[in-house]
Design an enzyme around this catalytic site. Structure first.
Site, PDB file in Angstrom:
ATOM      1  N   GLU A 113       0.790  -1.238   0.000  1.00 35.76           N
ATOM      2  CA  GLU A 113       0.000   0.000   0.000  1.00 35.76           C
ATOM      3  C   GLU A 113       0.822   1.290   0.000  1.00 35.76           C
ATOM      4  OE1 GLU A 113      -2.880  -0.241   3.138  1.00 35.76           O
ATOM      5  OE2 GLU A 113      -3.927  -1.899   2.183  1.00 35.76           O
ATOM      6  N   GLU A 144      -5.355  -8.785   0.558  1.00 41.78           N
ATOM      7  CA  GLU A 144      -6.066  -8.430   1.805  1.00 41.78           C
ATOM      8  C   GLU A 144      -7.530  -8.215   1.488  1.00 41.78           C
ATOM      9  OE1 GLU A 144      -4.706  -5.134   4.244  1.00 41.78           O
ATOM     10  OE2 GLU A 144      -2.625  -5.761   3.951  1.00 41.78           O
TER      11      GLU A 144
END
Ligand code: PNW
Length: 458
Positions: free
Chosen positions: A170, A364
């Site tokens: 991220e 995720e």
């Protein structure tokens, strides 16, 4: 007997994910030095709920064997963990700390013994404090180079034993979010100029490319698949109509113009560079080549939707706009976690159509829920089961459409340190009693174990 509901392909990789700073604890053991998150938690009163920190995490450093046993009990086929860079390279000399590295060797041994594939993230935000201090973190190219060297160390040490590697997790969260002046900032929580921010983004994707190359080069046998895990805006069409779908595809590429677009196309999105003007990133062709290093897969961290409509009156002249969802829109137990299971279909589909990526993993997906043991000591997290059913149904749709989604990692294996929210938000399949550190599978863990066993939702 009813027919299996939403059967998944053979060998679909069912897993769960965690990250080092959120679970390990043992922050001063075996030669680990501070990361920017340690510093941030300890020196920014008010930044984290109840001024909590990752000092103890969920004591995974000492309980990893128990945690692997739990994974085995649930039938997980894969486990995604991250490496704490300041454990492995604790000082600016760059010398490898064998004791720190050894923890990951033991964890990998244990996983392999249990028949669980180790999937390793090299960087999940816990930048060594020495890198922040010496290089001003991602503001300079030296940080990207140091990351590449660390990746090489890991490639040499475990490249022959891990099943997959994600360079980074991220971008937005350790670059943009970490350089925003507001109360919601992530570590290290600094204020930088517009140009320095653009340059930091550039160094982050350059670091990703250097890490992928260095890891592959250092492996003593055939390198495992390498990719990254990102939480780009998760665009979905307002309605499944051609104009909204085309607009969504355009918006997706635009909204990820500073990260995934250059990684997969070798060039920044022109609109990104235009929007920055003189504050844009400075770079060389050589760097762009490194950024564009071919990857084996794209990892998607999917949580909440960004709804897009075709919009002829868009003031920016792009032909699309974002539709705000409003306060009343249903959410899980996190202020940003708007429910949008259709992201599991649209994001893999769009990424595949745009960039023809060879494989996609959901690295995720999960939700917070206010879990509490009932008077029988059970944690019946029906809300999380509902969430998983819906999201997995839409993932099934992507696979049925021929999108090469190869695996799914639930966030998270167990409750843990949820960054600014400390231990007040629970994302685990297993409940952690923070007084005793005992783990207990929730209803969702039992549900997930059934899904894995049947390789279907019902
Ligand atoms: C991810 N948002 O972060 C991280 O990779 C995990 O470490 C984290 O625990 C998990 O999601 C749950 O938060 C995100 O604001 C942080 O949309 C913020 C957002 C999404 C994901």
């Amino acid at each position: 007997m009813s027919k299996p509901f939403c059967p998944f392909p053979d060998n679909f990789l069912w897993g769960a994910a965690t990250a080092s700073y959120q679970i390990e604890g043992a922050v001063a053991e075996d030669g680990r030095t501070r990361s920017v998150w340690d510093t941030f938690c300890h020196h920014r009163p008010g930044a984290i709920a109840f001024d909590q920190n990752g000092d103890l995490g969920v004591d995974h450093y000492h309980r990893f064997r128990e945690d692997v046993a739990l994974m085995k009990e649930l039938g997980l086929k894969a486990y995604r963990f991250s490496v704490a860079w300041p454990r492995v390279v604790p000082e600016e000399s760059g010398k490898v700390n064998e004791q720190g590295l050894d923890f990951y060797q033991r964890l990998i041994d244990e996983l392999l013994r249990a028949g669980i594939e180790p999937w390793m993230t090299l960087f999940h935000w816990d930048l060594p404090q020495w890198v922040e201090d010496n290089c001003r973190g991602w503001e300079t190219n030296d940080c990207a180079k140091a990351f590449g060297e660390f990746a090489g160390v890991m490639g040499k040490a475990v490249g022959d034993r891990v099943a997959g590697v994600m360079t980074i997790n991220e971008f937005v969260c350790f670059v943009d979010r970490a350089c925003s002046a507001g109360r919601e900032t992530f570590a290290p929580g600094k204020v930088v100029s517009k140009q320095a921010l653009a340059q930091s983004r550039h160094h982050a994707i350059y670091g990703h490319g250097l890490a992928a190359l260095a890891f592959r080069a250092a492996c003593i046998s055939t390198p495992p698949p390498i990719g990254l895990a990102d939480n780009m805006p998760q665009t979905v069409p307002l309605l499944e109509q051609e104009d909204h779908i085309a607009a969504t595809k355009k918006a997706f590429r635009h909204l990820t113009g500073e990260y995934l677009t250059p990684i997969f196309e070798g060039k920044y999105h022109p609109a990104y560079l235009e929007s920055l003007g003189a504050d844009g990133p400075r770079f060389t062709d050589e760097e762009m080549k490194v950024i564009h290093t071919p990857l084996d897969f794209l990892g998607l961290n999917l949580y909440h939707p960004t709804v897009i409509r075709a919009d002829a009156s868009d003031p920016h002249g792009r032909g699309w706009s974002i539709v705000p969802l409003g306060e009343e829109y249903p959410k899980m137990h996190m202020p940003w976690l708007n429910i949008g299971p259709q992201i599991m279909y649209w994001v893999p589909r769009i990424a595949h159509e745009l960039w023809n990526v060879p494989a996609i993993y959901i690295t995720e997906n999960g939700c917070a829920y206010p879990d509490r043991p009932n008077d029988r000591g059970e944690i019946l997290d029906h809300g999380r089961v509902f969430f998983m059913q819906q999201y997995l149904m839409h993932l099934h749709r992507a696979i049925a459409d021929g999108i090469p989604v190869k695996g799914y990692f639930h966030w998270s294996l167990m409750d843990n340190f949820e960054w600014l929210w400390g231990y007040t938000k629970r994302f685990g399949l297993a409940y952690v009693n923070y007084a005793t550190m005992q783990r207990a599978p929730k209803l969702s863990a039992r549900f997930y174990a059934d899904v894995i066993r049947r390789n279907a939702l019902g």
